[in-house]
Design an enzyme around this catalytic site. Structure first.
Site, PDB file in Angstrom:
ATOM      1  N   CYS A   2      58.756  34.868  34.805  1.00 51.19           N
ATOM      2  CA  CYS A   2      59.770  34.050  34.138  1.00 51.19           C
ATOM      3  C   CYS A   2      60.817  33.633  35.179  1.00 51.19           C
ATOM      4  CB  CYS A   2      60.479  34.764  33.009  1.00 51.19           C
ATOM      5  SG  CYS A   2      59.408  35.360  31.716  1.00 51.19           S
ATOM      6  N   ARG A  27      56.752  31.099  38.767  1.00 52.65           N
ATOM      7  CA  ARG A  27      57.021  32.428  38.203  1.00 52.65           C
ATOM      8  C   ARG A  27      56.516  32.555  36.779  1.00 52.65           C
ATOM      9  NH1 ARG A  27      61.241  35.512  40.832  1.00 52.65           N
ATOM     10  NH2 ARG A  27      61.371  36.672  38.911  1.00 52.65           N
ATOM     11  N   TRP A  73      56.923  33.375  31.169  1.00 49.15           N
ATOM     12  CA  TRP A  73      55.611  34.007  31.254  1.00 49.15           C
ATOM     13  C   TRP A  73      55.618  35.044  30.145  1.00 49.15           C
ATOM     14  CZ3 TRP A  73      53.638  38.958  32.122  1.00 49.15           C
ATOM     15  CH2 TRP A  73      52.280  39.016  32.457  1.00 49.15           C
ATOM     16  N   ASN A  99      64.960  37.464  31.598  1.00 44.52           N
ATOM     17  CA  ASN A  99      63.748  37.977  32.237  1.00 44.52           C
ATOM     18  C   ASN A  99      63.753  39.484  32.063  1.00 44.52           C
ATOM     19  OD1 ASN A  99      63.243  35.433  33.147  1.00 44.52           O
ATOM     20  ND2 ASN A  99      63.641  35.860  35.312  1.00 44.52           N
ATOM     21  N   GLY A 100      62.604  40.059  31.813  1.00 43.79           N
ATOM     22  CA  GLY A 100      62.540  41.508  31.626  1.00 43.79           C
ATOM     23  C   GLY A 100      62.048  41.826  30.225  1.00 43.79           C
ATOM     24  N   GLU A 482      40.200  42.021  48.730  1.00 39.60           N
ATOM     25  CA  GLU A 482      41.154  40.914  48.692  1.00 39.60           C
ATOM     26  C   GLU A 482      40.424  39.582  48.427  1.00 39.60           C
ATOM     27  OE1 GLU A 482      44.157  40.352  48.406  1.00 39.60           O
ATOM     28  OE2 GLU A 482      44.626  38.442  49.353  1.00 39.60           O
ATOM     29  N   LYS A 486      41.172  37.120  45.320  1.00 35.03           N
ATOM     30  CA  LYS A 486      41.540  35.704  45.490  1.00 35.03           C
ATOM     31  C   LYS A 486      40.651  34.829  44.617  1.00 35.03           C
ATOM     32  CE  LYS A 486      44.654  35.766  46.906  1.00 35.03           C
ATOM     33  NZ  LYS A 486      45.314  36.953  47.350  1.00 35.03           N
ATOM     34  N   GLU A 489      41.362  35.281  40.845  1.00 35.72           N
ATOM     35  CA  GLU A 489      42.682  34.775  40.455  1.00 35.72           C
ATOM     36  C   GLU A 489      42.702  33.266  40.254  1.00 35.72           C
ATOM     37  OE1 GLU A 489      45.156  36.333  43.826  1.00 35.72           O
ATOM     38  OE2 GLU A 489      46.594  36.660  42.216  1.00 35.72           O
ATOM     39  N   HIS A 505      24.940  52.303  45.184  1.00 37.31           N
ATOM     40  CA  HIS A 505      25.240  53.361  44.215  1.00 37.31           C
ATOM     41  C   HIS A 505      25.443  52.803  42.814  1.00 37.31           C
ATOM     42  CE1 HIS A 505      25.377  56.394  47.304  1.00 37.31           C
ATOM     43  NE2 HIS A 505      26.085  55.559  48.043  1.00 37.31           N
ATOM     44  N   LYS A 604      53.914  34.780  39.614  1.00 37.72           N
ATOM     45  CA  LYS A 604      54.029  35.159  41.014  1.00 37.72           C
ATOM     46  C   LYS A 604      54.581  36.571  41.189  1.00 37.72           C
ATOM     47  CE  LYS A 604      54.025  34.606  45.443  1.00 37.72           C
ATOM     48  NZ  LYS A 604      52.723  34.874  46.075  1.00 37.72           N
TER      49      LYS A 604
HETATM   50  O1  M6R Z   1      55.404  40.673  45.304  1.00 35.24           O
HETATM   51  P1  M6R Z   1      54.387  41.749  45.539  1.00 35.24           P
HETATM   52  O2  M6R Z   1      53.781  41.699  46.881  1.00 35.24           O
HETATM   53  O3  M6R Z   1      54.897  43.116  45.209  1.00 35.24           O
HETATM   54  O4  M6R Z   1      53.235  41.424  44.484  1.00 35.24           O
HETATM   55  C1  M6R Z   1      52.142  42.281  44.337  1.00 35.24           C
HETATM   56  C2  M6R Z   1      51.050  41.613  43.538  1.00 35.24           C
HETATM   57  O5  M6R Z   1      51.522  41.243  42.270  1.00 35.24           O
HETATM   58  C3  M6R Z   1      50.483  40.374  44.234  1.00 35.24           C
HETATM   59  O6  M6R Z   1      49.988  40.674  45.505  1.00 35.24           O
HETATM   60  C4  M6R Z   1      49.370  39.756  43.381  1.00 35.24           C
HETATM   61  O7  M6R Z   1      48.258  40.595  43.327  1.00 35.24           O
HETATM   62  C5  M6R Z   1      48.998  38.392  43.931  1.00 35.24           C
HETATM   63  N1  M6R Z   1      48.792  37.494  42.844  1.00 35.24           N
HETATM   64  C6  M6R Z   1      47.782  38.419  44.763  1.00 35.24           C
HETATM   65  O8  M6R Z   1      47.357  37.156  45.163  1.00 35.24           O
END
Ligand code: M6R
Length: 609
Positions: A2, A27, A73, A99-100, A482, A486, A489, A505, A604
């Site tokens: 948010c 955000r 969000w 926010n929160g 990772e 990616k 996501e 396994h 984000k």
């Molecule tokens: O701001 P941060 O690095 O603490 O965020 C951690 C994760 O939320 C962040 O890396 C998230 O997994 C990303 N969307 C990855 O691309």
């Protein structure tokens, strides 16, 4: 998670608020709204992107010079127009953006409804508007009414509140959700993060938890929730408006990937002492003595930052000789973390605001551990609450999928390994060797990025797949995780990252001709073993995309597609290997017509637990 923006000054508020919302859209982007205040309060909401809100607002710009706005969000209640912020009280004269999460909202709502309040949304936030309404009806001014309301809520918040009864004022408060106050000439701004207001001012004040501020025509006043005046320092932001814009690229994600050579340079700038084979980490100077004595390092992080932590684990154990554990920050405090005074807990976070990572830092502090941060956002909560740390200097990362921040986190782990290694047993020649090789990284990454058209062609061939595996061993195992993150996501393809040896396994049962596997198989100490895993997959009809070292001709024989990366030290290979996987995910996403900057369901910065 948010976004909040607010303005009070001499200019018309609406365009400033909408511009701020666009900058914050990363955000959260499922609904938005704006409240403009003068003698009356005008609130407009829309579900969907900010452009929907703009359409509803139409072309006429109201005269109001004070207002607040929000991009959401969803946490409580679906992303409907009714649930979009700002939320109002029964009189329609008070508006709140938040926010929160208000954890006790259900009981507060029952109580308020019993006293005759009518709710128009399903959100937790609306309880705040009604609590403020009650306090104002009891004769309090807006500031004191907000204080009274906040005393009733449990949970986290960053809020901004306006009232048509005191139209020359915005009241803001923070507990667990960031709020920054921007100071301009005869105007003040508020935002949940500085990228929303960087186009107007670089002078900001970060509120700390338990603080609130009143923004008025005559200036601002920061105080504690119990109304004691707090003197705060103004921080001058060292990044520009341009840093937060797309710079002519179709997406922030592409722009941020292309920035990576410069980002690595910035992460290393002034920190590599090649002559002495060491790293100079100013942010750790004050705790250098304590660091010499630590016997264990626990890394806490989420998402990509967690995978960077896993890369760091391999580096630190091999080169600094320190036992390292990497914990998901979201699980850390549910176990019984056994921390001593000789344990350092290192939080890795791009935003510095991730709720779970912050909670892990606080838990570690309470238990007496030394807390450290590898954080990108300067002045963020984690940066401020840890005992010491290293900034990434990656600049603002706007794309939801972390790219440049991830690479800079791995780079900082390499610096840290040299720094801690040289404090211990690492030889001068080894320190020099790593430092020299690190200096080559920006150019090596630039070379991979230049070859992105070939990666795009490969990605387009796999865009129709519904599933994918990513495999890697040793330093490249976290890069496989990772790479899978990616892809899922931003392309919504089911992808799993595995340590290559784990494949047989269980997961190998899924392999058939429709299930491609991206294998990280650089020519390193575990190449032959990964090569065997590739054969196992091929024997079952699986397609292989190999990411391997330049010059490895045999890869053409055992793979359907090959992506080459330059040779470097094994410990630095993950920094190079991550880049093609970012590009692969990006091009799969764009060829499917998805906006990689705003993938569905994601935000984000995850500032709720
Ligand atoms: O701001 P941060 O690095 O603490 O965020 C951690 C994760 O939320 C962040 O890396 C998230 O997994 C990303 N969307 C990855 O691309």
């Amino acid at each position: 998670m948010c976004g909040i923006v607010g303005y009070i000054g001499t200019r018309k508020a609406q365009p400033i608020l909408l511009d701020g919302l666009h900058r914050l859209e990363y955000r959260g982007y499922d609904s938005s709204g704006v409240a403009l205040v003068d003698a009356t309060l005008a609130v407009t909401h829309a579900s969907g992107r900010i452009s929907e809100l703009e359409t509803k607002l139409g072309g006429t710009v109201p005269a109001s010079t004070c207002g607040i706005a929000h991009t959401r969000w969803a946490t409580h209640g679906p992303p409907t127009e009714a649930n979009a912020h700002p939320h109002r009280d029964c009189t329609g004269r008070i508006a709140v953006v938040h926010n929160g999460i208000i954890e006790n909202y259900a009981e507060l709502r029952t109580e308020l409804e019993a006293r005759g309040h009518t709710f128009t949304s399903e959100t937790d936030t609306e309880t705040l508007a009604h609590l403020i309404e009650e306090a104002m009806k009891a004769g309090k001014g807006l500031t004191s009414a907000v204080q009274t309301a906040l005393r009733r809520v449990r949970g986290t918040y960053g809020i901004a509140v306006v009232s048509a009864d005191q139209p020359d004022k915005i009241v803001i408060a923070r507990l667990g959700s960031p709020i920054v106050l921007g100071i301009g000439d005869d105007e003040l701004f508020v935002a949940s993060d500085a990228s929303a207001i960087i186009g107007h001012t670089r002078d900001v004040i970060y509120l700390d938890d338990g603080e609130m501020a009143v923004l008025g025509r005559e200036g601002h006043r920061v105080m504690s929730h119990d109304a004691k005046v707090v003197t705060k320092e103004t921080t001058e932001l060292d990044w520009s408006d341009e840093d937060a814009q797309k710079g002519g690229h179709p997406h922030f994600m592409l722009k941020e990937m292309l920035e990576q050579p410069e980002v690595i340079r910035n992460s290393m700038r002034g920190r590599l002492n090649v002559e002495e084979g060491t790293a100079v980490l100013g942010g750790l100077r004050d705790v250098a003595g304590r660091l010499r004595d630590i016997d264990r390092l626990v890394v806490v992080a989420c998402g990509s930052a967690y995978y960077a932590g896993l890369v760091g684990e391999y580096m630190l154990e091999e080169y600094a000789g320190i036992p390292v554990e990497v914990e998901l920050a979201s699980e850390f405090r549910y176990r019984k973390p056994l921390l001593t005074k000789r344990t350092a807990v290192l939080a890795v976070s791009q935003s510095g605001e991730t709720a779970d990572t912050l909670a892990a830092v606080r838990e570690a502090k309470m238990k007496g551990a030394l807390t450290l941060g590898i954080v990108n956002a300067v002045g963020s909560t984690i940066a401020r609450e840890t005992d010491a740390g290293v900034y990434n200097h990656a600049g603002p990362e706007i794309g939801v999928a972390s790219t440049k921040a991830f690479l800079s986190q791995c780079t900082v782990f390499a610096l840290l390994s040299v720094f801690l290694g040289r404090q211990r047993q690492m030889s001068l020649s080894m320190g020099k060797r790593i430092a020299e090789e690190m200096r080559r990284l920006p150019d090596l990454v630039a070379g991979i990025l230049e070859g992105r058209d070939a990666i795009r062609a490969i990605a387009e061939r796999y865009a129709a797949t519904t599933d994918a595996f990513f495999l890697g061993r040793k330093y490249c195992a976290p890069i496989a995780f990772e790479g899978a993150l990616k892809l899922k996501e931003i392309s919504y393809i089911h992808a799993e990252g595995y340590a290559a040896g784990e494949m047989k396994h269980g997961p190998i049962a899924l392999i058939d001709a429709t299930f491609p596997t991206v294998v990280l198989c650089p020519k390193d100490s575990v190449y032959e073993k990964t090569r065997s895993n590739i054969e196992e997959i091929r024997a079952r009809g699986g397609k292989i995309v190999a990411v391997t070292t330049e010059g490895n001709e045999e890869a053409q024989r055992f793979s359907d597609d090959v992506i080459y990366i330059p040779k470097t030290l094994e410990m630095l290979t993950p920094i190079l290997a991550a880049v093609p996987l970012q590009l692969f995910a990006y091009y799969v996403s764009t060829s499917k017509g998805i906006d990689p900057d705003k993938p569905r369901n994601l935000a984000k910065s995850v500032t709720v637990e």
